[in-house]
Design a protein around this motif. Structure first.
Motif, PDB file in Angstrom:
ATOM      1  N   UNK A 108       0.829  -1.208   0.000  1.00 28.98           N
ATOM      2  CA  UNK A 108       0.000   0.000   0.000  1.00 28.98           C
ATOM      3  C   UNK A 108       0.862   1.256   0.000  1.00 28.98           C
ATOM      4  N   UNK A 109       1.891   1.238   0.837  1.00 24.77           N
ATOM      5  CA  UNK A 109       2.791   2.399   0.895  1.00 24.77           C
ATOM      6  C   UNK A 109       3.493   2.599  -0.440  1.00 24.77           C
ATOM      7  N   UNK A 110       3.946   1.489  -1.062  1.00 29.73           N
ATOM      8  CA  UNK A 110       4.655   1.589  -2.341  1.00 29.73           C
ATOM      9  C   UNK A 110       3.756   2.174  -3.419  1.00 29.73           C
ATOM     10  N   UNK A 111       2.508   1.697  -3.465  1.00 29.34           N
ATOM     11  CA  UNK A 111       1.593   2.210  -4.473  1.00 29.34           C
ATOM     12  C   UNK A 111       1.248   3.674  -4.213  1.00 29.34           C
ATOM     13  N   UNK A 112       1.036   4.020  -2.941  1.00 25.80           N
ATOM     14  CA  UNK A 112       0.758   5.424  -2.619  1.00 25.80           C
ATOM     15  C   UNK A 112       1.955   6.311  -2.945  1.00 25.80           C
ATOM     16  N   UNK A 113       3.151   5.805  -2.637  1.00 23.44           N
ATOM     17  CA  UNK A 113       4.371   6.565  -2.939  1.00 23.44           C
ATOM     18  C   UNK A 113       4.536   6.745  -4.437  1.00 23.44           C
ATOM     19  N   UNK A 114       4.237   5.671  -5.177  1.00 21.23           N
ATOM     20  CA  UNK A 114       4.370   5.759  -6.628  1.00 21.23           C
ATOM     21  C   UNK A 114       3.364   6.745  -7.210  1.00 21.23           C
ATOM     22  N   UNK A 115       2.132   6.717  -6.699  1.00 18.75           N
ATOM     23  CA  UNK A 115       1.145   7.691  -7.171  1.00 18.75           C
ATOM     24  C   UNK A 115       1.590   9.110  -6.852  1.00 18.75           C
ATOM     25  N   UNK A 116       2.138   9.306  -5.670  1.00 21.28           N
ATOM     26  CA  UNK A 116       2.623  10.633  -5.293  1.00 21.28           C
ATOM     27  C   UNK A 116       3.803  11.047  -6.163  1.00 21.28           C
ATOM     28  N   UNK A 117       4.667  10.084  -6.485  1.00 19.87           N
ATOM     29  CA  UNK A 117       5.815  10.385  -7.352  1.00 19.87           C
ATOM     30  C   UNK A 117       5.346  10.802  -8.733  1.00 19.87           C
ATOM     31  N   UNK A 118       4.357  10.076  -9.272  1.00 20.61           N
ATOM     32  CA  UNK A 118       3.820  10.420 -10.593  1.00 20.61           C
ATOM     33  C   UNK A 118       3.173  11.805 -10.554  1.00 20.61           C
ATOM     34  N   UNK A 119       2.429  12.071  -9.461  1.00 19.15           N
ATOM     35  CA  UNK A 119       1.794  13.381  -9.337  1.00 19.15           C
ATOM     36  C   UNK A 119       2.837  14.493  -9.279  1.00 19.15           C
ATOM     37  N   UNK A 120       3.899  14.239  -8.525  1.00 20.77           N
ATOM     38  CA  UNK A 120       4.963  15.245  -8.431  1.00 20.77           C
ATOM     39  C   UNK A 120       5.679  15.422  -9.771  1.00 20.77           C
ATOM     40  N   UNK A 121       5.864  14.311 -10.502  1.00 18.72           N
ATOM     41  CA  UNK A 121       6.510  14.413 -11.806  1.00 18.72           C
ATOM     42  C   UNK A 121       5.658  15.232 -12.770  1.00 18.72           C
ATOM     43  N   UNK A 122       4.347  15.001 -12.722  1.00 17.94           N
ATOM     44  CA  UNK A 122       3.457  15.783 -13.582  1.00 17.94           C
ATOM     45  C   UNK A 122       3.480  17.256 -13.189  1.00 17.94           C
ATOM     46  N   UNK A 123       3.450  17.505 -11.891  1.00 13.83           N
ATOM     47  CA  UNK A 123       3.508  18.886 -11.422  1.00 13.83           C
ATOM     48  C   UNK A 123       4.827  19.539 -11.829  1.00 13.83           C
ATOM     49  N   UNK A 124       5.913  18.780 -11.677  1.00 12.54           N
ATOM     50  CA  UNK A 124       7.219  19.323 -12.057  1.00 12.54           C
ATOM     51  C   UNK A 124       7.274  19.572 -13.558  1.00 12.54           C
ATOM     52  N   UNK A 125       6.691  18.657 -14.343  1.00 10.79           N
ATOM     53  CA  UNK A 125       6.663  18.840 -15.791  1.00 10.79           C
ATOM     54  C   UNK A 125       5.862  20.081 -16.153  1.00 10.79           C
ATOM     55  N   UNK A 126       4.758  20.285 -15.430  1.00  7.45           N
ATOM     56  CA  UNK A 126       3.964  21.492 -15.652  1.00  7.45           C
ATOM     57  C   UNK A 126       4.767  22.740 -15.318  1.00  7.45           C
ATOM     58  N   UNK A 127       5.462  22.707 -14.198  1.00  7.94           N
ATOM     59  CA  UNK A 127       6.269  23.869 -13.810  1.00  7.94           C
ATOM     60  C   UNK A 127       7.348  24.163 -14.844  1.00  7.94           C
ATOM     61  N   UNK A 128       7.953  23.101 -15.382  1.00  7.83           N
ATOM     62  CA  UNK A 128       9.040  23.305 -16.325  1.00  7.83           C
ATOM     63  C   UNK A 128       8.561  23.924 -17.638  1.00  7.83           C
ATOM     64  N   UNK A 129       7.278  23.707 -17.968  1.00 11.72           N
ATOM     65  CA  UNK A 129       6.759  24.233 -19.218  1.00 11.72           C
ATOM     66  C   UNK A 129       6.126  25.611 -19.071  1.00 11.72           C
ATOM     67  N   UNK A 130       6.091  26.139 -17.865  1.00 10.10           N
ATOM     68  CA  UNK A 130       5.573  27.492 -17.681  1.00 10.10           C
ATOM     69  C   UNK A 130       6.570  28.509 -18.216  1.00 10.10           C
TER      70      UNK A 130
END
Length: 682
Positions: A191-213
């Motif tokens: 459960x922790x691994x899946x939650x961590x992975x979802x959070x990592x993906x969310x952060x990667x998307x957020x970071x990708x969004x920030x990089x394209x601003x």
């Protein structure tokens, strides 16, 4: 315990189970149950060795670590990945104590850290004779076990490290954990691994969004430490974005101290020589403790965006309809006007168009706009004499919300702002009130406009074309027109000849205007299909039209042609078999006088549709005796002389690229005479 949902499309989470005690055997026993759901690795490492093993894994490091007892507690504080602690259940505790009681009379329960309060209550409730002990580290565990041995304890219940130590000194040992507790730890790790992975993906998307601003962005926690930063801002600040996380922003960029907004809102700051608009807002809606977001927008980018938006907001009414080809006339004076329009269109300098009312000043301005580099942007025309002073000011300069009673909510952009990147045509500039002339002068000098009720100027990129039928020099002498504004407007100049000074253009103009009127009247479309037909209709009127002085110029000619078009349309309605009886009689009266004028190409004559008698009825002013008109136009010759002289001087200046010395030499006049002729009332 139910197993967590498993996403078969995602890569399996990496889980490491670390132990150097008998807990490792339980890991092996149940590992087969998780082969399909996790990339499981059992590592015989503990404490510092386990830390080194995780750090050395690099990109293959685990998503989650499973450990128990002191080993798990040690890893929690020293590795950056989540650590799931194996914890005994209540059933594990009862089962272990029951086994221990069968193996010996004196039992001790050893736990890592302080003994849980629920364990103490459980033992007290059942009046169990159990010695309680705890340890903090591996060395501490060894001391605890030896102390229990010296106190006569027969059996020790505890984690793997403790039971291994107890067995090594000849004491009975009961392992506290069961397969159920280890299985629960594995499920939690998934459960922790899946939650961590979802959070990592969310952060990667957020970071990708920030990089394209396009703007620089940084997220700060409540203490001002960087939580996220895009590369654009890192480049601006000259820092490494990857190493900025967790550090205070002002430590990374000391130059920002004192220039960032103290509260939510905007501020201006300078970073490495460039100006930025900094906006501060909350990172979340839960208050100041949630952190802050700062956006850095370069001032030049804001100005470029503002210019682009304003240029795209141009509405259909602010377009130029006329082109150079729409200017009818082949006279020398009109050829000079065309040449000047083409030459001045390549410049952005302010132009002053001089000419009597009705000579086509706006047509010249629109033609110049169409030929210029600003053709894709707005052409905004305004008659400075058509508005009261207060209304003229608000229309020209715009206003902010609440600037005056009745002001539109949100304010309104003035015509100067609407003309951004295009052309602003100010007709009848001589009628502008003196109080507004100084404001217009500032616009011309600084290229910025201040709305009514505002103190902040707005930059504008416009070309100004002004026109007047008045002698502005007389206004300067009378104190009704500012001299400095006149010199600012009169950089480039075009003088339009009145219609009476180009008689050869009159009939072609009349023909073109008649065709335009016929196009708007369905009853005349078939009768006047082309210029030849229109010329035949007007043939009998050529001489009186040429003799007339046309004080209203082309506008007056257009009015007369409209009357002729209405008369023709009525005649067309009355009969479809040709001219009506009255028209035929009138045509016969003037047939001989007009025979040569109306000769057809094959030598035959055609009957004029509009005769002089009819013209006398629909436009009596044109048929007035010449002496009657001459009294009204006693200064025509003098005015004509002034116009001709001024046109010749301007033509010479244009031919010599504005070189006044060369123009004076070519004309044989002094510079003083040249200036006087150009400035004389027309």
């Amino acid at each position: 315990m139910s197993t967590p949902p498993f996403d078969t499309a995602a890569p399996r989470p990496r889980i490491w189970a670390l132990s150097i005690s008998r807990l490792r055997d339980l890991f092996f026993d149940i590992s087969g149950e998780y082969v399909e759901r996790a990339d499981l690795r059992i590592v015989a490492r503990g404490f510092e060795d386990a830390v080194h093993e995780i750090d050395a894994a690099g990109a293959g490091r685990p998503d989650v670590v499973i450990a128990g007892g002191s080993n798990g507690a040690y890893l929690k504080t020293r590795v950056s990945v989540p650590v799931v602690m194996i914890g005994p259940t209540g059933f594990d505790l009862m089962h272990a104590l029951a086994r221990a009681r069968r193996d010996g009379s004196k039992v001790a329960l050893v736990t890592h850290g302080d003994t849980p309060e629920e364990v103490r209550r459980f033992i007290a409730a059942y009046a169990l004779d159990v010695t309680l002990a705890s340890y903090q580290s591996a060395q501490d565990a060894e001391s605890v076990v030896l102390d229990l041995r010296d106190r006569g304890i027969d059996v020790v219940v505890g984690p793997g490290l403790v039971t291994d130590l107890a067995a090594s000194v000849g004491m009975g040992a009961v392992f506290l954990y069961s397969r159920a507790s280890v299985r629960a730890g594995f499920d939690t790790a998934l459960e922790v691994a899946q939650a961590t992975r979802r959070e990592t993906i969310r952060r990667q998307r957020l970071d990708n969004l920030l990089q394209h601003l396009r703007d620089g962005v940084v997220a700060l926690d409540a203490q001002g430490r960087v939580e996220a930063m895009n590369q654009r801002l890192a480049t601006v600040l000259g820092i490494d974005a990857a190493n900025a996380v967790g550090r205070a922003l002002l430590d990374l960029a000391p130059d920002l101290a004192g220039s960032l907004p103290d509260s939510d809102g905007d501020a201006f700051c300078t970073v490495r020589g460039a100006s930025y608009v900094v906006h501060r807002g909350p990172l979340a809606s839960s208050g100041a403790a949630a952190g802050t977001v700062l956006t850095f927008q370069e001032s030049r980018a804001v100005e470029r965006l503002d210019r682009t938006l304003r240029s795209r907001q141009r509405v259909q009414q602010f377009t130029a309809r006329y082109r150079l080809d729409d200017m009818v006339g082949a006279s020398d004076s009109m050829q000079r006007v065309r040449a000047l329009v083409q030459r001045y269109a390549r410049s952005d300098a302010t132009v002053l168009i001089l000419g009597e009312s009705g000579t086509g000043k706006e047509m010249v301005a629109q033609s110049m706009h169409h030929l210029s580099a600003r053709r894709d942007f707005a052409f905004v025309a305004m008659n400075c004499g058509a508005f009261p002073e207060a209304l003229l000011e608000s229309e020209l300069f715009g206003y902010e919300e609440g600037a005056f009673t009745g002001a539109r909510k949100g304010g309104k952009a003035g015509l100067i702002e609407v003309a951004h990147r295009g052309t602003l045509f100010l007709d009848e500039i001589g009628e502008m009130p003196l109080s507004l002339q100084s404001r217009l002068l500032r616009v011309l000098q600084e290229r910025e406009v201040v709305r009514l009720g505002s103190t902040e100027p707005t930059r504008v990129d416009i070309r100004v074309v002004a026109a007047t039928h008045r002698a502005l020099t007389e206004g300067i002498e009378a104190g009704s027109f500012r001299a400095d504004l006149y010199y600012r407007l009169n950089i480039l100049s075009i003088a339009l000849p009145p219609l009476r000074e180009r008689p050869t253009d009159l009939l072609p103009l009349a023909v073109e205007l008649l065709l335009q009127a016929a196009a708007r009247e369905p009853r005349l479309a078939a009768r006047l299909p082309d210029a030849a037909a229109a010329e035949r209709v007007l043939a009998a009127l050529a001489e009186p039209l040429r003799r007339y002085a046309w004080p209203g110029n082309v506008r007056e000619l257009q009015n007369v042609i409209e009357r002729i078009a209405v008369e023709l349309a009525e005649m067309e309605t009355e009969t479809t078999a040709g001219l009506n009886v009255q028209a035929q009689a009138q045509a016969q009266t003037h047939a001989e006088a007009d025979a040569e004028t109306n000769a057809s190409p094959n030598g035959a004559t055609t009957q004029p549709l509009i005769t002089r008698d009819m013209l006398r009825t629909i436009a009596p002013e044109i048929m007035e005796p010449h002496h009657a008109r001459s009294k009204k136009t006693a200064l025509t010759l003098r005015e004509r002389s002034r116009h001709v002289e001024a046109d010749e001087i301007r033509a010479a200046l244009a031919a010599h690229d504005g070189d006044r010395d060369a123009a004076c030499e070519a004309l044989g006049i002094s510079k003083t005479t040249l200036w006087r002729k150009l400035s004389a009332p027309r």
